[in-house]
Design an enzyme around this catalytic site. Structure first.
Site, PDB file in Angstrom:
ATOM      1  N   VAL A   1      33.932  42.480  41.192  1.00 50.37           N
ATOM      2  CA  VAL A   1      33.883  41.815  39.897  1.00 50.37           C
ATOM      3  C   VAL A   1      34.339  40.367  40.052  1.00 50.37           C
ATOM      4  CG1 VAL A   1      34.770  41.835  37.531  1.00 50.37           C
ATOM      5  CG2 VAL A   1      34.415  44.003  38.742  1.00 50.37           C
ATOM      6  N   CYS A   2      33.560  39.445  39.507  1.00 51.81           N
ATOM      7  CA  CYS A   2      33.931  38.031  39.513  1.00 51.81           C
ATOM      8  C   CYS A   2      34.528  37.698  38.149  1.00 51.81           C
ATOM      9  CB  CYS A   2      32.706  37.167  39.786  1.00 51.81           C
ATOM     10  SG  CYS A   2      33.120  35.429  39.921  1.00 51.81           S
ATOM     11  N   LEU A   3      35.844  37.756  38.091  1.00 48.09           N
ATOM     12  CA  LEU A   3      36.587  37.413  36.880  1.00 48.09           C
ATOM     13  C   LEU A   3      37.766  36.574  37.339  1.00 48.09           C
ATOM     14  CD1 LEU A   3      36.862  37.854  33.797  1.00 48.09           C
ATOM     15  CD2 LEU A   3      38.272  39.849  34.318  1.00 48.09           C
TER      16      LEU A   3
END
Length: 186
Positions: free
Chosen positions: A113-115
């Site tokens: 996840v790119c957060l």
């Protein structure tokens, strides 16, 4: 297995308060990470589209988040995320993976996840609640500017209608390009 949706958070808070929050499983003194995660869970304010599941109710450091968006491209989908909270928490962010394969610019096909708050923008004052709202926001407003799935990001930027069709195809179960997606509609 313990479930915590927006309706039964208070029940969970009461159970944990009654159980005392200074000892972990087996009566051992709880670690700083365990105490902080327990505090975070007690203070959760889940949106109605989210639910938390504890596969092992004695292990608050490993749990699942289920997000079921009720608007946007991903409306009607059901997405499961695993949270693994390390002993360095809250100084280190939890490890979060998406267990549901999804066509999304900010989630790759391996579930990474790119957060930003899970990486460089993490601060110890942030909580599990902050992460949950961040993940929910990714489904409402995918960010093609910071992608893990570059192909999905490019389609979102160049052909929004095709992106929406690809998302719907992936939610129903089927191929998007050469990649097969399992059905993940509620």
């Amino acid at each position: 297995m313990r479930r915590t949706g927006s309706n039964n958070i208070t029940q969970k808070k009461d159970e944990e308060s009654a159980g005392g929050n200074r000892t972990g499983a087996g009566g051992k003194k709880a670690s700083a990470a365990q105490l902080r995660i327990q505090k975070d869970i007690n203070e959760l304010n889940l949106p109605k589209t989210c639910e938390i599941v504890f596969p092992d109710q004695d292990d608050l450091l490993n749990f699942k988040l289920i997000i079921s968006p009720d608007e946007g491209f991903y409306k009607g989908g059901k997405f499961v995320f695993s949270f693994k909270v390390g002993q360095g928490y809250p100084h280190d962010p939890p490890k979060v993976k998406c267990e549901t394969m999804v066509y999304h610019p900010n989630i790759d096909l391996e579930g990474n996840v790119c957060l930003n708050i899970l990486r460089e923008d993490w601060k110890p004052v942030l909580t599990v609640n902050s992460i949950i709202y961040g993940l929910q926001y990714l489904f409402l407003e995918p960010n093609p500017e910071d992608p893990l799935n570059k192909e999905a990001a490019e389609v979102l930027q160049t052909n929004r209608r095709l992106f929406e069709q690809n998302v719907q195809r992936s939610l129903r179960g089927g191929y998007v390009g050469a990649t097969y997606f399992e059905r993940c509609l509620k």
